[in-house]
Write a protein that holds these residues in place. Sequence first.
Motif, PDB file in Angstrom:
ATOM      1  N   PRO A 227       0.650  -0.993   0.300  1.00  0.00           N
ATOM      2  CA  PRO A 227       0.090   0.023   0.044  1.00  0.00           C
ATOM      3  C   PRO A 227       0.775   1.017   0.017  1.00  0.00           C
ATOM      4  CG  PRO A 227       0.231  -0.793   1.801  1.00  0.00           C
ATOM      5  CD  PRO A 227       0.200  -1.994   1.351  1.00  0.00           C
ATOM      6  N   ASN A 228       1.879   1.636   0.419  1.00  0.00           N
ATOM      7  CA  ASN A 228       2.774   2.406   0.373  1.00  0.00           C
ATOM      8  C   ASN A 228       4.076   2.589   0.121  1.00  0.00           C
ATOM      9  OD1 ASN A 228       1.991   1.179   3.295  1.00  0.00           O
ATOM     10  ND2 ASN A 228       1.461   3.197   3.624  1.00  0.00           N
ATOM     11  N   ILE A 229       4.356   2.149  -1.416  1.00  0.00           N
ATOM     12  CA  ILE A 229       5.543   2.069  -2.057  1.00  0.00           C
ATOM     13  C   ILE A 229       4.872   1.069  -3.599  1.00  0.00           C
ATOM     14  CG2 ILE A 229       7.947   0.908  -2.336  1.00  0.00           C
ATOM     15  CD1 ILE A 229       7.178  -0.048   1.128  1.00  0.00           C
ATOM     16  N   ALA A 230       5.800   1.530  -4.353  1.00  0.00           N
ATOM     17  CA  ALA A 230       5.761   0.831  -5.898  1.00  0.00           C
ATOM     18  C   ALA A 230       7.136   0.859  -6.836  1.00  0.00           C
ATOM     19  CB  ALA A 230       4.417   1.399  -6.605  1.00  0.00           C
ATOM     20  N   PRO A 231       7.474   0.170  -7.771  1.00  0.00           N
ATOM     21  CA  PRO A 231       6.114  -0.615  -7.841  1.00  0.00           C
ATOM     22  C   PRO A 231       6.752  -2.787  -6.399  1.00  0.00           C
ATOM     23  CG  PRO A 231       7.884  -0.920  -9.134  1.00  0.00           C
ATOM     24  CD  PRO A 231       8.152   0.245  -8.243  1.00  0.00           C
ATOM     25  N   TYR A 232       6.484  -2.426  -5.394  1.00  0.00           N
ATOM     26  CA  TYR A 232       6.741  -3.882  -4.346  1.00  0.00           C
ATOM     27  C   TYR A 232       5.669  -4.164  -3.765  1.00  0.00           C
ATOM     28  CZ  TYR A 232       9.178  -4.429   0.136  1.00  0.00           C
ATOM     29  OH  TYR A 232       9.634  -4.880   1.214  1.00  0.00           O
ATOM     30  N   GLY A 233       5.944  -5.825  -3.998  1.00  0.00           N
ATOM     31  CA  GLY A 233       5.123  -6.737  -3.968  1.00  0.00           C
ATOM     32  C   GLY A 233       3.984  -7.221  -5.552  1.00  0.00           C
ATOM     33  N   ASP A 234       4.600  -5.847  -5.868  1.00  0.00           N
ATOM     34  CA  ASP A 234       3.515  -6.776  -7.545  1.00  0.00           C
ATOM     35  C   ASP A 234       4.602  -7.658  -8.599  1.00  0.00           C
ATOM     36  OD1 ASP A 234       2.788  -3.930  -8.149  1.00  0.00           O
ATOM     37  OD2 ASP A 234       3.650  -4.057  -6.780  1.00  0.00           O
ATOM     38  N   VAL A 235       3.916  -8.400  -9.045  1.00  0.00           N
ATOM     39  CA  VAL A 235       3.793  -9.982  -9.638  1.00  0.00           C
ATOM     40  C   VAL A 235       3.787  -9.497 -11.219  1.00  0.00           C
ATOM     41  CG1 VAL A 235       3.338 -12.359 -10.297  1.00  0.00           C
ATOM     42  CG2 VAL A 235       3.096 -11.522  -8.097  1.00  0.00           C
ATOM     43  N   PHE A 236       4.936 -10.097 -12.100  1.00  0.00           N
ATOM     44  CA  PHE A 236       4.746 -10.456 -12.983  1.00  0.00           C
ATOM     45  C   PHE A 236       5.598 -11.142 -14.459  1.00  0.00           C
ATOM     46  CE2 PHE A 236       5.682  -5.674 -11.217  1.00  0.00           C
ATOM     47  CZ  PHE A 236       4.996  -5.055 -12.015  1.00  0.00           C
ATOM     48  N   THR A 237       4.839 -11.993 -15.325  1.00  0.00           N
ATOM     49  CA  THR A 237       4.724 -12.414 -15.656  1.00  0.00           C
ATOM     50  C   THR A 237       6.407 -12.693 -17.061  1.00  0.00           C
ATOM     51  OG1 THR A 237       3.046 -13.163 -16.036  1.00  0.00           O
ATOM     52  CG2 THR A 237       4.057 -14.684 -17.387  1.00  0.00           C
ATOM     53  N   LEU A 285       1.812   1.818 -14.483  1.00  0.00           N
ATOM     54  CA  LEU A 285       3.677   2.260 -13.821  1.00  0.00           C
ATOM     55  C   LEU A 285       3.074  -0.040 -14.214  1.00  0.00           C
ATOM     56  CD1 LEU A 285       5.860   2.117 -13.352  1.00  0.00           C
ATOM     57  CD2 LEU A 285       5.411   2.201 -11.192  1.00  0.00           C
ATOM     58  N   HIS A 286       2.147  -0.558 -13.566  1.00  0.00           N
ATOM     59  CA  HIS A 286       1.978  -1.556 -13.645  1.00  0.00           C
ATOM     60  C   HIS A 286       1.407  -2.511 -14.965  1.00  0.00           C
ATOM     61  CE1 HIS A 286       1.534  -5.952 -11.594  1.00  0.00           C
ATOM     62  NE2 HIS A 286       0.851  -6.060 -12.801  1.00  0.00           N
ATOM     63  N   ILE A 287       1.060  -2.045 -16.370  1.00  0.00           N
ATOM     64  CA  ILE A 287       1.076  -1.732 -17.185  1.00  0.00           C
ATOM     65  C   ILE A 287       1.982  -2.149 -17.927  1.00  0.00           C
ATOM     66  CG2 ILE A 287       0.104  -1.771 -19.444  1.00  0.00           C
ATOM     67  CD1 ILE A 287      -2.940  -0.573 -17.773  1.00  0.00           C
ATOM     68  N   THR A 288       3.427  -0.460 -17.800  1.00  0.00           N
ATOM     69  CA  THR A 288       4.327  -0.709 -18.612  1.00  0.00           C
ATOM     70  C   THR A 288       4.895  -1.676 -18.483  1.00  0.00           C
ATOM     71  OG1 THR A 288       3.752   1.864 -18.938  1.00  0.00           O
ATOM     72  CG2 THR A 288       6.070   0.717 -18.415  1.00  0.00           C
ATOM     73  N   LEU A 289       5.352  -1.952 -16.735  1.00  0.00           N
ATOM     74  CA  LEU A 289       6.268  -2.591 -16.485  1.00  0.00           C
ATOM     75  C   LEU A 289       6.095  -4.061 -17.176  1.00  0.00           C
ATOM     76  CD1 LEU A 289       7.019  -1.523 -12.587  1.00  0.00           C
ATOM     77  CD2 LEU A 289       8.787  -1.071 -14.601  1.00  0.00           C
ATOM     78  N   SER A 290       4.697  -4.260 -17.105  1.00  0.00           N
ATOM     79  CA  SER A 290       4.282  -5.556 -17.392  1.00  0.00           C
ATOM     80  C   SER A 290       4.318  -6.281 -18.777  1.00  0.00           C
ATOM     81  CB  SER A 290       2.971  -6.527 -17.166  1.00  0.00           C
ATOM     82  OG  SER A 290       2.731  -6.504 -16.217  1.00  0.00           O
TER      83      SER A 290
END
Length: 391
Positions: A227-237, A285-290
């Motif tokens: 909840p406080n940091i990004a990308p932290y805990g985010d999962v990518f394939t 950001l998640h879309i770009t990193l994915s």
Amino acid sequence: MFDSLKVLELATVLAGPSVGQFFAELGASVIKVENLLTQGDVTRTWKVPGEATDDRSAYFTSVNWGKKSILVDLRQERGRIIVRELARQSDVVISSYKPGDDRKLGVDYESLRELNPRLIYGRITGYGPQDDRVGYDAVLQAEAGFMFMNGEVGGRSLKMPVALIDILAAHHLKEGLLLALLNLERTGTGHLVEVSLLDAALSSLANQGTNWLVGGKIPQKKGSAHPNIAPYGDVFTTLEGDEILLAVGTDRQFSSLCDVLNIPEIAADPRYQTNIERVHNRADLHITLSEAVRQQHTATLMTAMQAARIPAGIVQNLAQVFDMEAARRLILDSASLRGVKTYVGPTFTHPESFHLLPPPTAGQHTREILTQVLNYDVQTVAELLQAGAVR
């Protein structure tokens, strides 16, 4: 470390028994008193479909290494006498009775302290000594807010796949008992150490608790995202379909990540230059990193991220986990049984010849305990067995 320590375990399931195994791993003598009427600790019957074990289920073996088992009927006075005599000889008692039940059986702290003033008594309850509700980990996960926060965005509330509240409470009890042992050494007096599952759960809310208490924000479901940091805990394939988790905690790490992924311009984008902005714009950001990670081979990407000191890891199943060298060092092994150590620190004066007993079958050491610990004669043991006070 505790080779002269005598521990009497009057606890069942996970939290209390894991404390007993902790002391056993450090060399203590641990006697596990089990309920004869239920054929022992209830977890002996908690088996997954298709599990082919004796009364030492996989669940039971997780926290019962290094102990000797005696089956006792505490409804009988002769059974209660046995437990009291064992407590008289013990340094530490671990119990997990529902409040009030220990007094009914005469194995509460006040009763046992009269027999042994130096006794340290560790007690785990669900909600504290004044609340007689039975405490179960899953219920506490719900009541303490963990389930509300856990799950995918817009999805159902989920409990964690391990009994984490039990494990946290066990650690709290270990800390309290160690302090009590230190106090015993200094003052010569015993102590009651009480820990509730609810207190352990609430005290472990950490930053999620202060997100509400300080920030006034009720934490919501975010999947594995922080909840406080990004990308932290985010999962990518990755290109091979492997899942990679990122734990980027600083702006420098984020910039390095963008370099590794060949998207350096993203680190210079005002929407992502600072953590505050990245959290605000997490979805884009998640879309770009994915898209960037999906073009990378797993091995190449992990090597590059490790070289750049970017915190990341492959999401592994337990077969992969226990194939790691670090995990293999923690495995307990005896014949067909295997388990995991509960303590991973130094043992200090642990004798080189020390051998941790495998988890016991129910009542495996009843005769041994009666004859060698309590010095009962053969006739007395036979009478107790005939009367059904022990087995």
